[in-house]
Design a protein around this motif. Sequence first.
Motif, PDB file in Angstrom:
ATOM      1  N   LYS A 116       8.395 -33.753  29.159  1.00 39.12           N
ATOM      2  CA  LYS A 116       8.477 -32.722  30.017  1.00 39.12           C
ATOM      3  C   LYS A 116       7.313 -32.156  30.376  1.00 39.12           C
ATOM      4  N   ILE A 117       7.805 -31.691  31.162  1.00 37.65           N
ATOM      5  CA  ILE A 117       6.526 -30.435  31.525  1.00 37.65           C
ATOM      6  C   ILE A 117       6.518 -29.227  31.460  1.00 37.65           C
ATOM      7  N   TYR A 118       5.613 -28.758  31.011  1.00 37.91           N
ATOM      8  CA  TYR A 118       5.644 -27.113  30.995  1.00 37.91           C
ATOM      9  C   TYR A 118       4.697 -26.335  31.239  1.00 37.91           C
ATOM     10  N   THR A 119       5.311 -24.871  31.292  1.00 38.40           N
ATOM     11  CA  THR A 119       4.281 -23.957  32.110  1.00 38.40           C
ATOM     12  C   THR A 119       4.237 -22.983  30.659  1.00 38.40           C
ATOM     13  N   VAL A 120       3.043 -21.897  30.759  1.00 39.81           N
ATOM     14  CA  VAL A 120       2.689 -20.515  29.711  1.00 39.81           C
ATOM     15  C   VAL A 120       2.943 -19.441  31.056  1.00 39.81           C
ATOM     16  N   ASN A 121       3.550 -18.534  31.471  1.00 38.11           N
ATOM     17  CA  ASN A 121       4.109 -17.559  32.082  1.00 38.11           C
ATOM     18  C   ASN A 121       3.564 -15.978  30.853  1.00 38.11           C
ATOM     19  N   GLY A 122       2.458 -15.553  30.965  1.00 37.25           N
ATOM     20  CA  GLY A 122       2.858 -15.012  29.837  1.00 37.25           C
ATOM     21  C   GLY A 122       2.638 -15.019  27.815  1.00 37.25           C
ATOM     22  N   ASN A 123       3.610 -14.439  27.668  1.00 38.03           N
ATOM     23  CA  ASN A 123       4.401 -15.259  26.254  1.00 38.03           C
ATOM     24  C   ASN A 123       5.924 -16.173  26.738  1.00 38.03           C
ATOM     25  N   GLN A 124       5.740 -16.447  27.762  1.00 34.12           N
ATOM     26  CA  GLN A 124       7.090 -17.863  27.938  1.00 34.12           C
ATOM     27  C   GLN A 124       6.325 -18.757  27.925  1.00 34.12           C
ATOM     28  N   LEU A 125       6.957 -19.580  27.133  1.00 31.91           N
ATOM     29  CA  LEU A 125       6.400 -21.453  27.647  1.00 31.91           C
ATOM     30  C   LEU A 125       7.658 -21.205  28.073  1.00 31.91           C
ATOM     31  N   ILE A 126       7.928 -21.713  29.663  1.00 35.22           N
ATOM     32  CA  ILE A 126       8.207 -22.308  29.690  1.00 35.22           C
ATOM     33  C   ILE A 126       8.330 -24.607  29.719  1.00 35.22           C
ATOM     34  N   ILE A 127       9.820 -25.034  29.552  1.00 37.07           N
ATOM     35  CA  ILE A 127      10.031 -26.238  29.684  1.00 37.07           C
ATOM     36  C   ILE A 127      11.485 -27.232  30.459  1.00 37.07           C
ATOM     37  N   ASP A 128      10.842 -27.816  31.345  1.00 36.13           N
ATOM     38  CA  ASP A 128      11.415 -28.286  32.293  1.00 36.13           C
ATOM     39  C   ASP A 128      11.395 -29.526  32.116  1.00 36.13           C
ATOM     40  N   ASP A 129      12.256 -30.335  32.018  1.00 33.70           N
ATOM     41  CA  ASP A 129      12.308 -32.143  33.025  1.00 33.70           C
ATOM     42  C   ASP A 129      12.004 -32.518  34.005  1.00 33.70           C
ATOM     43  N   MET A 130      11.321 -33.789  34.381  1.00 34.89           N
ATOM     44  CA  MET A 130       9.891 -34.227  34.864  1.00 34.89           C
ATOM     45  C   MET A 130      10.805 -34.045  36.078  1.00 34.89           C
ATOM     46  N   ASP A 131      12.466 -33.585  36.456  1.00 36.24           N
ATOM     47  CA  ASP A 131      12.671 -33.454  37.516  1.00 36.24           C
ATOM     48  C   ASP A 131      12.925 -32.233  37.901  1.00 36.24           C
ATOM     49  N   ARG A 132      12.007 -31.430  37.166  1.00 37.13           N
ATOM     50  CA  ARG A 132      12.444 -29.331  37.121  1.00 37.13           C
ATOM     51  C   ARG A 132      13.569 -29.420  37.496  1.00 37.13           C
ATOM     52  N   GLU A 133      15.078 -29.605  37.501  1.00 33.69           N
ATOM     53  CA  GLU A 133      16.434 -28.806  37.610  1.00 33.69           C
ATOM     54  C   GLU A 133      16.509 -27.946  36.646  1.00 33.69           C
ATOM     55  N   ALA A 134      16.617 -26.968  37.516  1.00 34.65           N
ATOM     56  CA  ALA A 134      16.410 -25.420  36.578  1.00 34.65           C
ATOM     57  C   ALA A 134      18.387 -25.099  35.583  1.00 34.65           C
ATOM     58  N   SER A 135      18.401 -26.075  35.324  1.00 36.06           N
ATOM     59  CA  SER A 135      19.628 -25.936  34.599  1.00 36.06           C
ATOM     60  C   SER A 135      19.609 -26.687  33.486  1.00 36.06           C
ATOM     61  N   ASP A 136      17.753 -27.183  33.453  1.00 36.28           N
ATOM     62  CA  ASP A 136      17.881 -28.006  32.087  1.00 36.28           C
ATOM     63  C   ASP A 136      16.556 -27.669  31.458  1.00 36.28           C
ATOM     64  N   ARG A 137      16.287 -26.250  31.865  1.00 38.18           N
ATOM     65  CA  ARG A 137      15.075 -25.475  31.452  1.00 38.18           C
ATOM     66  C   ARG A 137      15.286 -24.317  30.344  1.00 38.18           C
ATOM     67  N   VAL A 138      14.424 -24.767  29.720  1.00 35.36           N
ATOM     68  CA  VAL A 138      14.411 -24.018  28.262  1.00 35.36           C
ATOM     69  C   VAL A 138      13.155 -23.030  28.490  1.00 35.36           C
ATOM     70  N   ALA A 139      13.541 -21.879  28.361  1.00 38.90           N
ATOM     71  CA  ALA A 139      12.320 -20.791  27.823  1.00 38.90           C
ATOM     72  C   ALA A 139      12.009 -20.009  26.698  1.00 38.90           C
ATOM     73  N   LEU A 140      11.527 -20.020  25.789  1.00 45.64           N
ATOM     74  CA  LEU A 140      10.731 -20.012  25.175  1.00 45.64           C
ATOM     75  C   LEU A 140      10.138 -18.596  24.532  1.00 45.64           C
ATOM     76  N   THR A 141      10.134 -18.216  23.562  1.00 43.27           N
ATOM     77  CA  THR A 141       9.160 -16.836  24.090  1.00 43.27           C
ATOM     78  C   THR A 141       8.200 -16.393  22.947  1.00 43.27           C
ATOM     79  N   LYS A 142       6.782 -16.059  22.805  1.00 37.51           N
ATOM     80  CA  LYS A 142       5.973 -15.752  21.454  1.00 37.51           C
ATOM     81  C   LYS A 142       6.474 -15.436  20.883  1.00 37.51           C
ATOM     82  N   GLN A 143       6.662 -15.337  19.220  1.00 39.05           N
ATOM     83  CA  GLN A 143       6.468 -14.289  18.330  1.00 39.05           C
ATOM     84  C   GLN A 143       5.648 -13.711  17.770  1.00 39.05           C
TER      85      GLN A 143
END
Length: 143
Positions: A116-143
């Motif tokens: 998968k592809i990931y990006t970091v946005n502040g305290n969020q780690l956003i994980i996308d499928d290789m096609d970057r389909e928004a419906s498959d996106r998982v946003a995780l928040t740093k604790q």
Amino acid sequence: MKTKTFTLSIASLAILSLLVACGPKAQAPAQQSSIQQESSSSATTSASQPQASSSQAQPTNIDGTYTGKDDNDQITLVVTGKTGTWTEVEPDGDKEIKQVSFEPENQRVIIGDDVKIYTVNGNQLIIDDMDREASDRVALTKQ
């Protein structure tokens, strides 16, 4: 004979121009990532990328615990260095644990067998499928 040579020269030039114009779009993700990191201040490069966040250099230290949801499953991701553990708990209590490895140089994360592809946005780690389909996106928040 000169007309044939001239026509072939023009056709070759047109094909070469087309290849040059389409070349950057056909680059491998690793090449795009290194180009983005080298020229993140360039407005031209940023404008040509599909997402503004992917044109920024990603932090190399993403250590920590991240939580979030994927559909109805509770996700906990613990990251240390370039590795981690992905724990997925289903609503019925079933738990699945997968090993994770990060490739920050090309913004890829391998969760179990899934790339998968990931990006970091502040305290969020956003994980996308290789096609970057928004419906498959998982946003995780740093604790």
